[in-house]
Write a protein that holds these residues in place. Structure first.
Motif, PDB file in Angstrom:
ATOM      1  N   TYR A   1      -5.612   1.926  -8.049  1.00 47.91           N
ATOM      2  CA  TYR A   1      -5.082   3.203  -7.594  1.00 47.91           C
ATOM      3  C   TYR A   1      -6.091   4.328  -7.819  1.00 47.91           C
ATOM      4  O   TYR A   1      -7.037   4.207  -8.593  1.00 47.91           O
ATOM      5  CB  TYR A   1      -3.760   3.531  -8.301  1.00 47.91           C
TER       6      TYR A   1
ATOM      7  N   ALA B   1       0.863  -1.177   0.000  1.00 49.35           N
ATOM      8  CA  ALA B   1       0.000   0.000   0.000  1.00 49.35           C
ATOM      9  C   ALA B   1       0.900   1.226   0.000  1.00 49.35           C
ATOM     10  O   ALA B   1       1.946   1.239   0.660  1.00 49.35           O
ATOM     11  CB  ALA B   1      -0.907   0.008   1.219  1.00 49.35           C
TER      12      ALA B   1
ATOM     13  N   TYR C   1      -1.091  -6.182  -5.250  1.00 50.13           N
ATOM     14  CA  TYR C   1      -0.956  -7.581  -4.848  1.00 50.13           C
ATOM     15  C   TYR C   1      -0.141  -8.290  -5.922  1.00 50.13           C
ATOM     16  O   TYR C   1      -0.426  -8.161  -7.117  1.00 50.13           O
ATOM     17  CB  TYR C   1      -2.334  -8.229  -4.714  1.00 50.13           C
TER      18      TYR C   1
ATOM     19  N   LEU D   1      -3.032   0.317  -3.960  1.00 50.25           N
ATOM     20  CA  LEU D   1      -2.969  -0.989  -3.320  1.00 50.25           C
ATOM     21  C   LEU D   1      -2.524  -1.988  -4.384  1.00 50.25           C
ATOM     22  O   LEU D   1      -3.053  -1.967  -5.497  1.00 50.25           O
ATOM     23  CB  LEU D   1      -4.336  -1.406  -2.772  1.00 50.25           C
TER      24      LEU D   1
ATOM     25  N   SER E   1      -2.932  -4.132  -9.389  1.00 50.55           N
ATOM     26  CA  SER E   1      -2.966  -2.924  -8.559  1.00 50.55           C
ATOM     27  C   SER E   1      -4.213  -2.113  -8.865  1.00 50.55           C
ATOM     28  O   SER E   1      -4.732  -2.122  -9.982  1.00 50.55           O
ATOM     29  CB  SER E   1      -1.708  -2.070  -8.772  1.00 50.55           C
TER      30      SER E   1
END
Length: 159
Positions: free
Chosen positions: A77, A22, A67, A65, A75
């Motif tokens: 955003y 994050a 992963y 964020l 992601s």
């Protein structure tokens, strides 16, 4: 008056193959001297640039964020910009064309990105990415605009 421009980043390793991260940042972008210069500059026979000494800097907030799982990355955003600087073209009564940078309002955008990076064989590496982005613009004089866009990129390298 002092301002605070924080940047935060946190990454958590779930296991050897998975991570979550994050991030957040606030930034400032100041107009260039060329944009602030109050004089008229002749670009060519058909276009003049006018500086705008009243330009204010614009501020951007960005949050993301992400992963990652093995060779895949996802992601989401969001970005918000206030006092956005954009260039405007206009024509005067003598039919001369002018360009001037102005502060216009705010822009809010959200997006989703995906990427895949891997060696497919011993001799072929690829990077595939795709994303979708939605942007909303609201100017100080009441002009509103919004829309979505999509991108796709494929990169291959042969060894």
């Amino acid at each position: 008056m002092s301002q605070f421009f924080p940047t935060f980043f946190y990454k958590f390793e779930i296991n050897k193959d998975q991570t979550f991260s994050a991030s957040y940042r606030k930034s400032i972008s100041r107009p260039s001297f060329r944009n602030l210069n109050p004089f008229v500059i002749k670009e060519n026979d058909f276009l003049y640039q006018i500086g705008n000494p009243d330009l204010k800097p614009y501020y951007t907030h960005y949050a993301e964020l992400a992963y990652t799982f093995k060779k895949h990355s996802f992601s989401v955003y969001g970005v918000k910009t206030s006092d956005l600087i954009q260039g405007v073209y206009f024509t005067d009564e003598n039919l001369s064309n002018y360009y001037q940078s102005q502060n216009f309002g705010k822009s809010v955008g959200t997006g989703l990105d995906y990427s895949y990076n891997a060696n497919l064989t011993k001799w072929l590496y690829t990077n595939i990415s795709a994303g979708v982005y939605y942007n909303y613009f609201d100017s100080e004089n009441g002009v509103k605009n919004s829309g979505a866009s999509f991108y796709n990129s494929i990169y291959a390298q042969i060894k």
